[in-house]
Motif scaffolding. Structure first.
Motif, mmCIF file in Angstrom:
data_model
loop_
_atom_site.group_PDB
_atom_site.id
_atom_site.type_symbol
_atom_site.label_atom_id
_atom_site.label_comp_id
_atom_site.label_asym_id
_atom_site.label_seq_id
_atom_site.Cartn_x
_atom_site.Cartn_y
_atom_site.Cartn_z
ATOM 1 N N ASN A 170 0.573 -0.384 -4.710
ATOM 2 C CA ASN A 170 -0.809 -0.665 -5.155
ATOM 3 C C ASN A 170 -1.782 0.377 -4.608
ATOM 4 N N ASN A 171 -1.353 1.652 -4.593
ATOM 5 C CA ASN A 171 -2.142 2.791 -4.096
ATOM 6 C C ASN A 171 -2.275 2.825 -2.578
ATOM 7 N N LEU A 172 -1.558 1.947 -1.868
ATOM 8 C CA LEU A 172 -1.494 2.024 -0.406
ATOM 9 C C LEU A 172 -0.337 2.917 -0.004
ATOM 10 N N GLN A 173 -0.592 3.847 0.936
ATOM 11 C CA GLN A 173 0.439 4.771 1.390
ATOM 12 C C GLN A 173 1.157 4.174 2.594
ATOM 13 N N LEU A 174 2.413 3.783 2.406
ATOM 14 C CA LEU A 174 3.226 3.228 3.481
ATOM 15 C C LEU A 174 4.472 4.089 3.658
ATOM 16 N N ALA A 175 5.380 3.639 4.535
ATOM 17 C CA ALA A 175 6.622 4.354 4.780
ATOM 18 C C ALA A 175 7.784 3.375 4.707
ATOM 19 N N ILE A 176 8.956 3.892 4.345
ATOM 20 C CA ILE A 176 10.136 3.052 4.231
ATOM 21 C C ILE A 176 11.369 3.890 4.553
ATOM 22 N N ILE B 132 5.259 1.642 -6.459
ATOM 23 C CA ILE B 132 5.464 0.322 -7.041
ATOM 24 C C ILE B 132 4.150 -0.453 -7.116
ATOM 25 N N VAL B 133 4.182 -1.549 -7.861
ATOM 26 C CA VAL B 133 3.062 -2.485 -7.946
ATOM 27 C C VAL B 133 3.565 -3.872 -7.558
ATOM 28 N N ILE B 134 2.854 -4.543 -6.651
ATOM 29 C CA ILE B 134 3.145 -5.921 -6.269
ATOM 30 C C ILE B 134 1.889 -6.735 -6.537
ATOM 31 N N ASP B 135 1.987 -7.711 -7.418
ATOM 32 C CA ASP B 135 0.803 -8.443 -7.872
ATOM 33 C C ASP B 135 0.087 -9.195 -6.761
#
Length: 345
Positions: free
Chosen positions: A8-14, A86-89
């Motif tokens: 959702n346009n948030l920059q995270l790490a995995i 990805i998109v998570i509602d």
């Protein structure tokens, strides 16, 4: 190996060995989930770009072309094989809970005194309609005609699907009478929860903080939720419960806080009557609730206070405590949201 995870346009790490669900939870976010093995299909996401290896149902999900439709997967069994977007509602940040409108079953309606009713509801059993709330939040009840009313949740989050409300019947209110009639005669009712920022989370509460819970009338239901939550979580904080009413008969469930105080050394119960009558036979404290709190504390630097009552009571309490150094930020009350504090002259 580590990859970029854009949600959702948030920059995270995995990392390549953790699931999408594990990665977002590790970084302080939540999403709907239940079975954790891909069966319930609750933790669905949309893949906009990248390569995913899903263990159940087992398949490789690839989305590289902008013109292709988004691909769906399940976050609890999906691991990255490239940078992914990805998109998570229903992605939520830490402490943020989804507000849902659900149909609850009406379990019971019982009188606690001459005009207060204890209402027990039960949330739906299906995982897709699961909902969470914090101790001290409130909900809205909806009649079939769409009219609604707000009530503090009297049960603690640890009660699971069971919800408890304390509802005072006002015979002069058409809405109050219609709502009570529905609760007494129907089997289900629509509710919307969870609402309100006036709540206490045991996991975020300073262990050295003194907790003051100040309630007027049926505001005791909000206090009940908080106390039962703190006890369930093993919190060791000192807890002072102030319950202010006009006459003693309005203390519709005084035996409960008395029991808490008898069984838990950390709890002190202060019932306060402001206008006793000759028939009251009251031998306890007679005062206004703000004055009673002010008399009992020399300073408020180490206090977390939750107040439930009318705007006049809440702001009188805040003003009294500010005279001994308390900050407005130490007060939790829904009044602060729906009835902003009048400007000082």
């Amino acid at each position: 190996m580590r990859y970029d995870l854009v949600v959702n346009n948030l920059q995270l790490a995995i990392s390549e060995d953790e699931t999408i669900l594990q990665a977002i939870q590790r970084q302080g976010y939540t999403m709907p989930s239940s079975c954790l093995n891909g069966v319930c299909r609750i933790c669905q996401y949309q893949l906009l770009d990248g390569v995913i290896q899903q263990s159940y149902p087992q398949r490789k999900i690839v989305k590289k072309c902008q013109s292709d439709k988004p691909m769906n997967g399940f976050a609890c069994t999906s691991r990255p094989r490239s940078n992914i977007r990805i998109v998570i509602d229903e992605l939520k940040c830490s402490g943020e809970l989804a507000v849902k409108k659900l149909n609850c079953s009406i379990q019971s309606v019982e009188k606690l005194n001459h005009d207060v009713y204890q209402v027990k509801l039960q949330l739906p059993a299906t995982a897709s309609q699961s909902v969470s709330y914090h101790a001290g939040q409130y909900l809205d009840l909806f009649l079939p005609n769409g009219k609604s009313a707000s009530f503090s949740i009297g049960s603690a989050p640890e009660a699971g699907r069971d919800l408890e409300l304390h509802i005072r019947h006002n015979p002069h209110s058409e809405l109050s009478s219609a709502l009570l009639k529905h609760l007494q005669n129907e089997q289900q009712i629509d509710v919307e929860l969870a609402k309100g920022e006036a709540f206490i989370d045991a996991n975020k509460l300073d262990s050295q903080s003194i907790v003051i819970l100040a309630a007027a009338s049926t505001g005791f239901s909000q206090v009940k939720s908080v106390v039962e939550h703190l006890l369930a979580q093993g919190a060791k904080n000192q807890i002072h419960i102030y319950w202010g009413v006009r006459v003693a008969s309005d203390l519709y469930w005084s035996l409960l806080p008395e029991q808490w105080a008898a069984e838990h050394a950390q709890i002190t119960y202060h019932p306060v009557i402001s206008d006793p009558t000759e028939a009251c036979e009251w031998t306890g404290r007679i005062d206004l609730l703000p004055a009673a709190v002010l008399q009992d504390f020399e300073q408020f630097s180490d206090v977390t206070m939750l107040a439930s009552g009318s705007p006049a009571m809440v702001y009188a309490l805040l003003g009294a405590c500010e005279s001994k150094g308390m900050l407005e930020s130490q007060l939790l009350s829904d009044v602060l949201a729906y009835a902003p504090r009048p400007a000082k002259a």
